[in-house]
Scaffold this active site. Structure first.
Site, short mmCIF file in Angstrom:
data_model
loop_
_atom_site.label_atom_id
_atom_site.label_comp_id
_atom_site.label_asym_id
_atom_site.label_seq_id
_atom_site.Cartn_x
_atom_site.Cartn_y
_atom_site.Cartn_z
N GLY A 165 -1.29 -8.77 -11.92
CA GLY A 165 -1.32 -10.19 -12.33
C GLY A 165 -0.15 -10.52 -13.24
N ASP A 220 -0.38 5.14 -1.41
CA ASP A 220 -1.06 4.94 -0.12
C ASP A 220 -0.11 5.17 1.06
OD1 ASP A 220 -3.16 4.29 -1.68
OD2 ASP A 220 -3.25 2.18 -1.14
N GLY A 264 -6.63 4.90 -0.77
CA GLY A 264 -6.21 4.36 0.53
C GLY A 264 -6.98 3.08 0.77
N1 LIG Z 1 2.63 -12.94 -3.65
C1 LIG Z 1 3.03 -12.64 -4.88
N2 LIG Z 1 3.95 -13.41 -5.50
C2 LIG Z 1 4.38 -13.11 -6.75
N3 LIG Z 1 3.93 -12.04 -7.45
C3 LIG Z 1 3.02 -11.24 -6.89
C4 LIG Z 1 2.52 -11.49 -5.57
N4 LIG Z 1 1.62 -10.52 -5.29
C5 LIG Z 1 1.55 -9.71 -6.36
N5 LIG Z 1 2.40 -10.14 -7.33
C6 LIG Z 1 2.60 -9.52 -8.64
O1 LIG Z 1 3.06 -8.19 -8.47
C7 LIG Z 1 2.45 -7.32 -9.43
C8 LIG Z 1 1.84 -6.14 -8.76
O2 LIG Z 1 1.01 -6.53 -7.66
P1 LIG Z 1 -0.26 -5.67 -7.22
O3 LIG Z 1 -1.19 -5.56 -8.37
O4 LIG Z 1 -0.77 -6.22 -5.96
O5 LIG Z 1 0.31 -4.20 -7.03
P2 LIG Z 1 1.33 -3.62 -5.99
O6 LIG Z 1 2.71 -3.86 -6.43
O7 LIG Z 1 0.99 -4.08 -4.62
O8 LIG Z 1 1.06 -2.08 -6.19
P3 LIG Z 1 -0.19 -1.23 -5.62
O9 LIG Z 1 0.43 -0.24 -4.72
O10 LIG Z 1 -0.77 -0.57 -6.80
O11 LIG Z 1 -1.12 -2.15 -4.93
C9 LIG Z 1 1.45 -8.15 -10.21
O12 LIG Z 1 1.99 -8.41 -11.48
C10 LIG Z 1 1.27 -9.40 -9.38
O13 LIG Z 1 1.06 -10.55 -10.19
O1 LIG Z 2 -7.73 0.80 -9.91
P1 LIG Z 2 -6.40 0.20 -9.70
O2 LIG Z 2 -5.41 0.51 -10.74
O3 LIG Z 2 -6.48 -1.26 -9.40
O4 LIG Z 2 -5.77 0.87 -8.41
C1 LIG Z 2 -6.47 1.15 -7.25
C2 LIG Z 2 -5.64 0.93 -6.03
O5 LIG Z 2 -4.32 1.39 -6.12
C3 LIG Z 2 -3.92 1.90 -4.87
O6 LIG Z 2 -3.54 3.21 -5.06
C4 LIG Z 2 -2.79 1.09 -4.31
O7 LIG Z 2 -1.60 1.54 -4.75
C5 LIG Z 2 -5.10 1.78 -3.93
O8 LIG Z 2 -5.25 2.86 -3.08
C6 LIG Z 2 -6.22 1.61 -4.87
O9 LIG Z 2 -7.23 0.81 -4.29
#
Ligand SMILES: Nc1ncnc2c1ncn2[C@@H]1O[C@H](COP(=O)(O)OP(=O)(O)OP(=O)(O)O)[C@@H](O)[C@H]1O
Ligand SMILES: O=P(O)(O)OC[C@H]1O[C@](O)(CO)[C@@H](O)[C@@H]1O
Ligand SMILES: [Mg+2]
Length: 482
Positions: A165, A220, A264
């Site tokens: 976030g 993942d 995953g």
């Molecule tokens: N569509 C988007 N536009 C702008 N910012 C985003 C968007 N989606 C996610 N973010 C921002 O990117 C950051 C990381 O997103 P998220 O928590 O989904 O993890 P991730 O980068 O996908 O890593 P993970 O592999 O842990 O899921 C957060 O600070 C979130 O607010």
């Molecule tokens: O508990 P958190 O920090 O949100 O992360 C869990 C998630 O992160 C991941 O590893 C994605 O990177 C997922 O497999 C899992 O659901």
């Protein structure tokens, strides 16, 4: 070469169906930029290398398995140092941020970005942004030097902290502009790279000379296009410890069952690879492969059969598997701060279902141990091969940024380091393709049924054919398929 570009894609076409999906460059929106000879020319370690600089035309094909009449297809720009750079060392003010969940190797990537900037390019101003995207506008920064980051690769997690976030485009770009940052290194998963793409667009709109470079991260291993994400090997290795423990516990009890839940969310790569590596697993459940519990050909029937044959069994379940079944008994859904759906605990649910099934079979008492090592496999430091991989990803990223490329991630494609536009990796995930040979190897190693009825199997095969006709590589676009 004719050039087509829109705000999303920068595409060049050549002969015989050659397509370059290029990455943006500072010169796309700023004219008359100065260039400088690459300082590596004068670096004692690198100046002896015969051909150190990457030819401007070098590209890497997305598909390596081709047929006689195939067109040349999509290519990505090869990563590496260029003869000339678009920043003088004393002009660079870089920052690094880590976002999303943890992953082995984050600290190595941070360390190697700092060291590449300092030692290869003579850059001395590098800031660490604390606590993910929101750190840009709500936290203090820290100064990163080679001395400060010297030992961090031996620790799990990220020294910068991370969060979900808090992505506020205007506040983040204001902060970049106010601090005079001109190289932004963003390490994170698909969500993070979506956020990076938004930051890049805003920087471009404001006409700021600042590059945005991403390094994709997720244990993942479901990021599209690239061979493999860093930290994945370490996570699979760590998962072996939990599977071993489950096996020892199961073997030591009458009708012993060890259940291990692994990460995953949408893809079962960790579960699949951990299963294949271990050879002790009798049942592997992943999000991509539906299953059912009751009746002929169901999971409970298989568990019973396996216990009768072997006296024990090990089950590996990916956290995203069977979510629709778990939801039938617990339908509440919640989301995390980034909007990702929070999953139900399939490991606990499955353990309860198995226990309940055998409770009615007085002649067959079981002993079930549930092991949940989810966070343990991602909180460890990266192993040797991931450390080297992280180093090369970080160095490639720095070379690209210094050369003025922006709006890109650095990623490995068929063993070659490349620059890939954000749009290519944020739009879809890689998944385990259950009609591929790799999943067949799992089924033949565990001896589990596929749980697919003939009609479902035909539907899966048709869906896969459709993906291939659209020009995608299915799971073989990821180097995780052999
Ligand atoms: N569509 C988007 N536009 C702008 N910012 C985003 C968007 N989606 C996610 N973010 C921002 O990117 C950051 C990381 O997103 P998220 O928590 O989904 O993890 P991730 O980068 O996908 O890593 P993970 O592999 O842990 O899921 C957060 O600070 C979130 O607010
Ligand atoms: O508990 P958190 O920090 O949100 O992360 C869990 C998630 O992160 C991941 O590893 C994605 O990177 C997922 O497999 C899992 O659901
Ligand atoms: Mg994500």
């Amino acid at each position: 070469m004719e050039e087509h570009s829109d705000s999303q894609m920068k595409i060049e076409k050549g002969d015989y169906g050659y397509v370059l999906e290029d990455v943006p460059h500072l010169t796309d929106y700023i004219s008359n930029l100065n260039t400088y000879p690459n300082p590596l020319r004068f670096n004692p370690a690198y100046s002896v290398v015969k051909q150190y600089f990457i030819d401007l035309d070098d590209t890497v094909p997305e598909k390596v398995i081709v047929h006689k009449n195939d067109t040349r297809g999509v290519h990505f720009r090869r990563a590496g140092p260029r003869q000339n750079v678009y920043f003088s060392p004393d002009e660079v003010h870089a920052c690094i941020v880590t976002c999303g969940g943890l992953c082995p190797g984050l600290n190595t990537v941070i360390r190697e970005i700092v060291c590449a900037l300092y030692h290869m390019y003579g850059v001395t101003r590098v800031l660490g942004i604390d606590g993910g995207y929101r750190g840009f506008y709500s936290k203090n920064t820290r100064t990163l030097t080679p001395k400060f980051v010297n030992d961090i690769h031996k620790r799990g997690g990220t020294i910068l902290g991370s969060s979900r976030g808090g992505h506020d485009k205007s506040k983040i770009v204001d902060s970049i502009q106010d601090r005079g940052i001109n190289q932004v290194y963003i390490i994170g998963g698909d969500g993070t790279q979506k956020g990076a793409a938004v930051i890049f667009e805003e920087i471009k709109r404001r006409g700021i000379k600042a590059v945005v470079a991403g390094i994709p991260k997720t244990i993942d291993n479901d990021i599209a296009v690239i061979d493999k994400s860093f930290g994945f090997d370490t996570a699979v290795e760590e998962a072996q410890r939990a599977i071993n423990a489950a096996h020892v516990e199961a073997e030591s009890a009458e009708n012993g069952i060890g259940v291990v839940k692994l990460m995953g969310r949408y893809s079962g790569f960790i579960a699949m690879y951990a299963t294949l590596a271990s050879r002790d697993v009798d049942l592997c459940l992943i999000p991509e492969s539906p299953f059912f519990l009751e009746g002929e050909g169901g999971l409970l029937e298989y568990v019973e059969k396996r216990l009768k044959e072997m006296g024990h069994m090990v089950i590996v379940v990916a956290e995203g598997a069977g979510q629709e079944l778990v939801a039938q008994s617990n339908s509440a859904t919640a989301k995390d701060a980034s909007g990702n759906k929070l999953l139900k605990d399939v490991g606990m649910w499955l353990s309860d279902q198995i226990k309940a099934h055998f409770a009615s079979k007085k002649h067959m008492p079981i002993t079930l141990k549930y092991i949940d090592p989810t966070y343990m496999i991602r909180a460890v430091p990266s192993n040797a091969s991931d450390n080297i991989y992280c180093t090369l990803l970080a160095q490639s990223c720095v070379h690209g940024a210094m050369a003025g490329f922006t709006g890109f991630i650095s990623g490995l494609v068929h063993g070659r380091h490349t620059y890939i536009p954000f749009s290519r990796i944020v739009d879809h995930h890689n998944n385990v393709v259950i009609t591929d040979r790799m999943w067949a190897r799992v089924l033949s190693s565990t001896n589990q049924p596929s749980f697919l009825r003939p009609k479902e199997l035909i539907e899966f095969q048709k869906a896969e054919e459709h993906v291939l006709m659209e020009g995608e590589n299915s799971s073989s676009s990821s180097g995780t398929s052999f």
